[in-house]
Write a protein that holds these residues in place. Structure first.
Motif, PDB file in Angstrom:
ATOM      1  N   ARG A  12      43.143  30.899  48.441  1.00  0.00           N
ATOM      2  CA  ARG A  12      43.421  32.272  48.025  1.00  0.00           C
ATOM      3  C   ARG A  12      42.389  32.734  47.001  1.00  0.00           C
ATOM      4  O   ARG A  12      41.837  33.827  47.090  1.00  0.00           O
ATOM      5  CB  ARG A  12      44.823  32.307  47.412  1.00  0.00           C
ATOM      6  N   ARG A  13      42.092  31.852  46.036  1.00  0.00           N
ATOM      7  CA  ARG A  13      41.116  32.211  45.009  1.00  0.00           C
ATOM      8  C   ARG A  13      39.751  32.428  45.652  1.00  0.00           C
ATOM      9  O   ARG A  13      39.043  33.377  45.332  1.00  0.00           O
ATOM     10  CB  ARG A  13      41.030  31.103  43.949  1.00  0.00           C
ATOM     11  N   GLN A  31      39.569  35.798  47.186  1.00  0.00           N
ATOM     12  CA  GLN A  31      39.518  36.931  46.262  1.00  0.00           C
ATOM     13  C   GLN A  31      38.126  37.135  45.683  1.00  0.00           C
ATOM     14  O   GLN A  31      37.758  38.232  45.315  1.00  0.00           O
ATOM     15  CB  GLN A  31      40.525  36.714  45.128  1.00  0.00           C
ATOM     16  N   LYS A  32      37.344  36.049  45.619  1.00  0.00           N
ATOM     17  CA  LYS A  32      36.033  36.147  44.964  1.00  0.00           C
ATOM     18  C   LYS A  32      35.051  37.005  45.724  1.00  0.00           C
ATOM     19  O   LYS A  32      35.117  37.208  46.867  1.00  0.00           O
ATOM     20  CB  LYS A  32      35.450  34.733  44.783  1.00  0.00           C
TER      21      LYS A  32
END
Lengths: 317, 279
Positions: free
Chosen positions: B274-275, B278-279
């Motif tokens: 998920r991270r 998002q980046k």
């Protein structure tokens, strides 16, 4: 000249790379074919000995070397049916909750939590089922069922018998919990993918949110939802460990859902390592072939329904 | 304009049901995890990681089972992951529009949900019967067969998400296809492919059915992969089904370790993915 040489070697590597990846793709095909063939080959002795009676005979007599698959087939179908009766409405409810009702910040955590239900190893479901859930069913749920439903006219025989906790009802409920995440995940995905204009026009006509679900979302996503249900059914039919723990490994045919029974997967798991004659082993592999063929058909239907939905989306977007 | 009462009630009922359904799902999750963690935590002892699986009536640990599981998972990973990435690459790249790719993609989805006990029977016929004995190798092959379709699916999906401009940019530089795939596409899809592989590892860690008659079990310490090999899921199964209290305790301890590992791997992989997105 350096360049052409480099190009030529590049082309050779390219071809090799292509062959390697294509070979791996062929391997996937070969595996599926290999599974089917090896089951058919391993089970041939049982089919040759018993013929079609293998499927309709209820007798499973190890000592007398008579094997019939009716009890495991019946147990597999009944537990999977119970599982779907529980899992289908619950999964659609969860998908509805996650797409329409839940506050936005809570959607991702709840969705992950539901998906974790699928991540828990099935042997953990089995242990929990055997040590916690089956005693709970025996002391709280089954006596009530036997008292209140056991004497009713038509459904009575389904709920009669001693409350021992181990049996088809308990196994069906555990299976239901296990397939919820699979059905809910697909249902949620397709609910989200319903084109906004469709929903907006329903809102503009004054529909309540329930009417949007029942008259727009569900009809529009019908084939995918049916696909998801078949996917869940495929999982339920083949689930092994959890069922093995709570089904009781009994080779008796009984109408009551409270009684121990057997399933195809559980019979193989329980008996295969100890099967000491060729016919015994072959009968268990023949059971495996039946399971494989049935799940193959069910999963193919699931896949076709889901593909149909994709094509439909492709047209409307 | 007021909505008639009947329609309003239907609306409220449906939403109440949806809420209940979600709570229903979460209650089971909590119940199962709570029991596993409580029973398992109570059964944790240092000897769990230093001693072998005991005969009934004596105390012991699960060291040989942990070792056997770790070895078979690693070996399954080493067989299944490269084959899966290669097949997924064919489906998304070289064979993108070919008939073979269409069929394989379809078949792969069926293998993905096929009963794992049938995989166990297949490996029994293929390896155990031909070699004449149960073995750690057979168990690892069975696990690799469970892992393979998961890796194929995620590799195909993550490669398909890469825009064609990236491929065209590579070809415009004169790179051969395999270099475009290896140096551009794999790099772009790396985190997604790794996510798939790690989720696959989480899945095969808990698989019991395919090991029952491939790796079988071994009560003693054995590092020989060509012989029956102890492994955590089968030990949990046998000990939980036994009538002995000491064995039940060990089974709960094993269940605790297994569940904690699988869930932590699952959650951390999802959070990292998920991270990354998002980046």
């Amino acid at each position: 000249m350096a360049a052409p040489v480099e190009q030529r070697s590049g082309a050779v590597v390219d071809l090799a790379f292509r062959w390697v990846t294509a070979g791996a793709a062929w391997l996937v095909l070969l595996l599926l074919g290999g599974v089917a063939l090896s089951m058919a080959w391993g089970g041939r002795l049982a089919f040759k000995t018993f013929g079609w009676h293998f499927v309709i005979n209820r007798e499973w007599d190890v000592v007398g070397a008579k094997f019939g698959a009716l009890v495991p087939i019946y147990g597999t179908l009944v537990t999977s049916a119970i599982a779907l009766i529980i899992a289908v409405p619950v999964s659609i409810g969860i998908a509805l909750f996650l797409t329409e009702i839940a506050p936005r910040w809570s959607r991702a955590p709840i969705a992950i939590a539901i998906e974790l239900l699928a991540a828990i190893p099935s042997i953990i479901y089995g242990m929990w089922g055997l040590f916690v859930f089956a005693p709970f069913m025996a002391s709280h749920v089954e006596p009530w069922l036997a008292d209140h439903l056991g004497s009713k006219a038509i459904i009575g025989p389904l709920f009669s018998g001693p409350p021992i906790g181990i049996g088809m009802l308990t196994a069906g409920i555990v299976l239901g919990i296990m397939v919820i995440p699979f059905i809910a995940a697909v249902a949620r995905e397709v609910f989200i993918a319903v084109p906004a204009p469709l929903r907006e026009s329903a809102v503009a006509l004054g529909s309540t949110r329930w009417e949007i679900l029942s008259r727009v979302t569900l009809p529009y996503t019908r084939s995918a939802v049916i696909g998801a249900i078949f996917l869940g059914l495929g999982r339920a039919l083949g689930e092994t460990m959890a069922v093995t723990f709570v089904l009781g490994n009994a080779h008796d045919l009984s109408a009551s859902l409270l009684m121990p029974s057997n399933s195809i997967a559980a019979a193989i798991a329980n008996e295969f390592a100890e099967a000491d004659t060729d016919l015994y082993r072959s009968s268990l592999i023949a059971l495996g072939l039946l399971l494989f063929v049935v799940t193959f058909i069910v999963l193919t239907i699931a896949k076709l329904m889901l593909l149909r939905m994709n094509r439909q989306f492709g047209r409307t977007h | 304009m007021a909505i008639p009462a009947r329609r309003r009630i239907a609306d409220v009922l449906a939403f109440g049901f949806a809420l209940l359904a979600t709570l229903f799902g979460l209650v089971w999750l909590t119940w199962i995890l709570w029991i596993t963690l409580r029973q398992g935590f109570a059964a944790l002892t240092p000897s769990l990681f230093t001693q072998m699986t005991p005969p009934p009536g004596t105390s012991g640990g699960l060291l040989n089972a942990f070792y056997g599981s770790a070895v078979m998972i690693l070996l399954g990973l080493m067989i299944g992951a490269p084959l899966g990435v290669a097949a997924g690459t064919y489906l998304a790249e070289h064979g993108r529009y070919s008939r073979l790719a269409g069929v394989v993609s379809f078949v792969n989805d069926i293998l993905l949900s096929a009963p794992s006990i049938v995989i166990g029977l297949f490996v029994y016929e293929l390896v155990v019967r031909t070699s004449g004995h149960f073995s750690g190798y057979a168990g690892a092959i069975a696990l690799a067969m469970i892992l393979l379709p998961i890796v194929v699916r995620t590799t195909e999906e993550s490669l398909r998400l890469i825009p064609d401009q990236m491929r065209e940019a590579g070809f415009a530089l004169g790179l051969p296809r395999w270099r475009v795939t290896r140096q551009i596409l794999y790099k772009a899809a790396l985190s997604a492919i790794l996510t798939g592989i790690l989720l696959g590892v989480a899945r095969i860690t808990g698989e019991t059915a395919p090991l029952l008659f491939t790796a079988l079990n071994n009560q003693f310490w054995s590092a020989n992969l060509n012989a029956p090999l102890a492994n955590l899921p089968v030990v949990i199964f046998q000990y939980a089904m036994s009538p002995y209290d000491e064995w039940h305790t060990l089974a709960w301890a094993g269940a605790f370790v297994l569940t904690t590992f699988v869930l932590l791997l699952n959650i951390s992989v999802r959070l990292l993915a998920r991270r990354g997105r998002q980046k």
